[in-house]
Design a protein around this motif. Structure first.
Motif, PDB file in Angstrom:
ATOM      1  N   ARG A   1     -59.772 -23.412 -46.361  1.00 31.27           N
ATOM      2  CA  ARG A   1     -59.776 -22.074 -45.773  1.00 31.27           C
ATOM      3  C   ARG A   1     -61.151 -21.738 -45.180  1.00 31.27           C
ATOM      4  NH1 ARG A   1     -57.030 -19.501 -49.503  1.00 31.27           N
ATOM      5  NH2 ARG A   1     -55.099 -19.572 -48.350  1.00 31.27           N
TER       6      ARG A   1
ATOM      7  N   ASN B   1     -54.673 -21.977 -42.554  1.00 32.25           N
ATOM      8  CA  ASN B   1     -54.391 -21.132 -43.701  1.00 32.25           C
ATOM      9  C   ASN B   1     -53.527 -21.909 -44.695  1.00 32.25           C
ATOM     10  OD1 ASN B   1     -54.319 -18.928 -45.340  1.00 32.25           O
ATOM     11  ND2 ASN B   1     -52.788 -17.811 -44.139  1.00 32.25           N
ATOM     12  N   PRO B   2     -54.162 -22.628 -45.629  1.00 32.03           N
ATOM     13  CA  PRO B   2     -53.397 -23.446 -46.578  1.00 32.03           C
ATOM     14  C   PRO B   2     -52.627 -22.600 -47.582  1.00 32.03           C
ATOM     15  CG  PRO B   2     -55.722 -23.467 -47.153  1.00 32.03           C
ATOM     16  CD  PRO B   2     -55.601 -22.707 -45.865  1.00 32.03           C
ATOM     17  N   ALA B   3     -51.505 -23.151 -48.045  1.00 33.51           N
ATOM     18  CA  ALA B   3     -50.691 -22.471 -49.056  1.00 33.51           C
ATOM     19  C   ALA B   3     -50.314 -23.481 -50.135  1.00 33.51           C
ATOM     20  CB  ALA B   3     -49.432 -21.902 -48.408  1.00 33.51           C
ATOM     21  N   THR B   4     -50.522 -23.090 -51.393  1.00 34.42           N
ATOM     22  CA  THR B   4     -50.227 -23.988 -52.505  1.00 34.42           C
ATOM     23  C   THR B   4     -48.766 -23.852 -52.916  1.00 34.42           C
ATOM     24  OG1 THR B   4     -52.488 -23.718 -53.283  1.00 34.42           O
ATOM     25  CG2 THR B   4     -50.925 -24.627 -54.845  1.00 34.42           C
TER      26      THR B   4
ATOM     27  N   ILE C   1     -50.670 -28.780 -51.577  1.00 35.68           N
ATOM     28  CA  ILE C   1     -51.176 -27.733 -50.681  1.00 35.68           C
ATOM     29  C   ILE C   1     -50.638 -28.047 -49.298  1.00 35.68           C
ATOM     30  CG2 ILE C   1     -53.221 -26.666 -49.678  1.00 35.68           C
ATOM     31  CD1 ILE C   1     -54.780 -27.614 -52.168  1.00 35.68           C
TER      32      ILE C   1
ATOM     33  N   LEU D   1     -56.976 -27.947 -57.344  1.00 39.07           N
ATOM     34  CA  LEU D   1     -56.132 -27.260 -56.362  1.00 39.07           C
ATOM     35  C   LEU D   1     -56.840 -26.080 -55.706  1.00 39.07           C
ATOM     36  CD1 LEU D   1     -52.532 -27.223 -57.890  1.00 39.07           C
ATOM     37  CD2 LEU D   1     -53.157 -27.952 -55.597  1.00 39.07           C
TER      38      LEU D   1
ATOM     39  N   GLU E   1     -58.122 -25.815 -51.787  1.00 39.64           N
ATOM     40  CA  GLU E   1     -57.562 -24.773 -50.917  1.00 39.64           C
ATOM     41  C   GLU E   1     -58.673 -23.898 -50.348  1.00 39.64           C
ATOM     42  OE1 GLU E   1     -54.248 -21.175 -50.988  1.00 39.64           O
ATOM     43  OE2 GLU E   1     -54.461 -22.463 -52.742  1.00 39.64           O
ATOM     44  N   LYS E   2     -59.624 -23.518 -51.181  1.00 33.80           N
ATOM     45  CA  LYS E   2     -60.751 -22.692 -50.743  1.00 33.80           C
ATOM     46  C   LYS E   2     -61.592 -23.425 -49.688  1.00 33.80           C
ATOM     47  CE  LYS E   2     -64.880 -20.400 -52.496  1.00 33.80           C
ATOM     48  NZ  LYS E   2     -65.915 -20.498 -53.495  1.00 33.80           N
TER      49      LYS E   2
ATOM     50  N   VAL F   1     -50.698 -27.320 -45.368  1.00 36.87           N
ATOM     51  CA  VAL F   1     -51.627 -26.781 -44.367  1.00 36.87           C
ATOM     52  C   VAL F   1     -50.920 -26.780 -43.016  1.00 36.87           C
ATOM     53  CG1 VAL F   1     -53.914 -26.977 -43.341  1.00 36.87           C
ATOM     54  CG2 VAL F   1     -53.527 -27.825 -45.664  1.00 36.87           C
TER      55      VAL F   1
END
Length: 186
Positions: A84, A91-94, A99, A76, A80-81, A101
């Motif tokens: 980004r 700007n992804p968000a878990t 995730i 995960l 995400e990194k 996006v």
């Protein structure tokens, strides 16, 4: 090598140029979300760079959101990194094991920049096609010099290669017009 071989290899090379342009245009973001945006994102998967699609399931949640679900929970943070740092302006968000996006709406200024980018890609492809034409014409001249074909055959070959070139340049223009319309549609 014959004139037919020169024409065939020329057409194959020009077709590859068009396919390359299609791939490049697919990466250009429009107002809507699509998983193709993340095609070239590389994730550090146990020390080796791996395509995102190889380590996660990509889906569309809605018109503006892409869902990325890694096959392994411990990936995960790495996924995400990678998204980004891919320099896509995302700007992804878990959320749990998913995730999200979100793709931000494009401003008018950004849309115009995208159109310039698309036209730049198209010009590069046209240059590539013209270089292929030049190489083919040089190949035909070499055939005449080596007395494999006559000058009349060379001239007909060059006309055929010019027709091929015109056909592929028209294809580039068509692809660009479609993408430009797609990018500018709000």
């Amino acid at each position: 090598m014959t004139i037919a071989d020169v024409k065939k290899s020329t057409e194959q090379k020009m077709t590859k140029s068009i396919e390359s342009l299609r791939a490049d245009l697919a990466k250009v973001r429009t107002g809507r979300a699509h998983t193709g945006i993340l095609d070239h994102v590389q994730v550090d998967y146990y020390g080796s760079p791996t395509q995102l699609s190889q380590v996660a399931n990509l889906t569309l949640i809605d018109a503006r959101t892409i869902g990325v679900q890694p096959y392994e929970k411990k990936m995960l943070a790495a996924v995400e990194k990678a998204i980004r740092e891919a320099d896509l302006g995302l700007n992804p968000a878990t959320q749990g094991e998913l995730i999200r996006v979100p793709t931000p709406p494009l401003t008018e200024e950004r849309r115009k920049e995208m159109v310039k980018l698309v036209k730049g890609e198209a010009e590069d492809t046209k240059i590539s096609i013209r270089n292929i034409r030049r190489d083919a014409n040089e190949g035909l001249k070499k055939l005449v010099k080596d007395k494999v074909c006559s000058e009349d055959d060379e001239r007909r070959g060059q006309e055929d290669i010019q027709k091929l070139t015109d056909k592929f340049v028209a294809e580039v223009d068509k692809l660009v017009a479609e993408k430009e319309k797609e990018v500018l549609t709000v």
